[in-house]
Design an enzyme around this catalytic site. Sequence first.
Site, PDB file in Angstrom:
ATOM      1  N   LYS A  36       0.831  -1.214   0.000  1.00  0.00           N
ATOM      2  CA  LYS A  36       0.000   0.000   0.000  1.00  0.00           C
ATOM      3  C   LYS A  36       0.867   1.266   0.000  1.00  0.00           C
ATOM      4  CE  LYS A  36      -2.017  -0.929   3.960  1.00  0.00           C
ATOM      5  NZ  LYS A  36      -1.327  -2.179   4.351  1.00  0.00           N
TER       6      LYS A  36
ATOM      7  N   ARG B  61      -9.300   1.086   9.291  1.00  0.00           N
ATOM      8  CA  ARG B  61      -8.874  -0.249   9.709  1.00  0.00           C
ATOM      9  C   ARG B  61      -9.905  -0.949  10.568  1.00  0.00           C
ATOM     10  NH1 ARG B  61      -3.032   0.970   9.254  1.00  0.00           N
ATOM     11  NH2 ARG B  61      -1.752  -0.830   9.704  1.00  0.00           N
TER      12      ARG B  61
ATOM     13  N   ARG C 156      11.777  -5.291   4.755  1.00  0.00           N
ATOM     14  CA  ARG C 156      11.487  -3.860   4.527  1.00  0.00           C
ATOM     15  C   ARG C 156      12.460  -2.950   5.250  1.00  0.00           C
ATOM     16  NH1 ARG C 156       5.512  -1.677   5.151  1.00  0.00           N
ATOM     17  NH2 ARG C 156       5.639  -2.434   7.292  1.00  0.00           N
TER      18      ARG C 156
ATOM     19  N   ARG D 193      11.528  -0.716  10.599  1.00  0.00           N
ATOM     20  CA  ARG D 193      10.518  -0.236  11.542  1.00  0.00           C
ATOM     21  C   ARG D 193      10.524  -1.131  12.782  1.00  0.00           C
ATOM     22  NH1 ARG D 193       4.936   0.618   8.254  1.00  0.00           N
ATOM     23  NH2 ARG D 193       4.202  -0.385  10.152  1.00  0.00           N
TER      24      ARG D 193
ATOM     25  N   ARG E  26       0.360  -8.137  14.040  1.00  0.00           N
ATOM     26  CA  ARG E  26      -0.276  -7.196  13.100  1.00  0.00           C
ATOM     27  C   ARG E  26      -1.120  -7.941  12.078  1.00  0.00           C
ATOM     28  NH1 ARG E  26       4.736  -4.690  10.868  1.00  0.00           N
ATOM     29  NH2 ARG E  26       3.404  -3.390   9.580  1.00  0.00           N
TER      30      ARG E  26
END
Length: 230
Positions: free
Chosen positions: A21, A96, A135, A168, A179
Amino acid sequence: MGGTKRLCRPVILMGPPGAGKGTQAQVLAARYGVPHIATGDMFREHVRQGTPLGREAEAYMRRGELVPDRVVVAMLAERIGRPDCAAGFILDGFPRTVAQAEVLDRLLAEAGWPPPLVVHFAVAHGVLLRRLAGRRVCTVGGEIYNIYDHPPKVAGRCDHDGGELVQRPDDSEEVIQERLVTYQQHTLPVLDYYRRAGLVEEVNGEGTPEQVTAAVVALVEKIVCRDGRL
Ligand code: AMP
């Protein structure tokens, strides 16, 4: 065709963590000249600056849980009310929960917006895990890399501005699992909510970033209006 270009409907990018996203929102925002509104990025900025809102959000983020609706909704309402959103905007990571989606419906209607275009990125579980673990994010401009699939030219440094690339804190293995569970429990129902309203367009999120961009742009081009016309 000349004239000013704008997006006739708000765009919502949906999908689990690691679906792409943020990567796609950055490309779309640059291409269409509209704001990329990522509630996760907004919270991380508050955390970095040590604001009261940041302190409240950080505890939830660290655990991979959702920040309470009232906090997110107030922040989002203020953001989409700013003048730079008048020509359209791209939401990434909001809504969300179904409660957030219901508030958004009301906010959009009050501001005279038609219903949003909801783009859903479908990505298999194993691919998500690899993307989240690999990431890295630029501390200067926020550009997103992946040490496996989309590495920077110089390890640890952003291609654009040489900024440091970091992981992160919530991309640790343990928090990633949490998550993904949070997504299943709270956010999948949002997808159903929009499906029932007939607003969802599906995109295969497993291609290269360029392939996914082509698929998303094909959808967004349909909601570009020039001089107020579609
Ligand atoms: P993201 O960058 O979208 O993965 O978001 C990072 C974290 O910020 C999430 O795990 C949540 O803790 C929090 N967050 C971001 N957006 C929302 C939202 N719309 N509602 C609740 N929490 C959010």
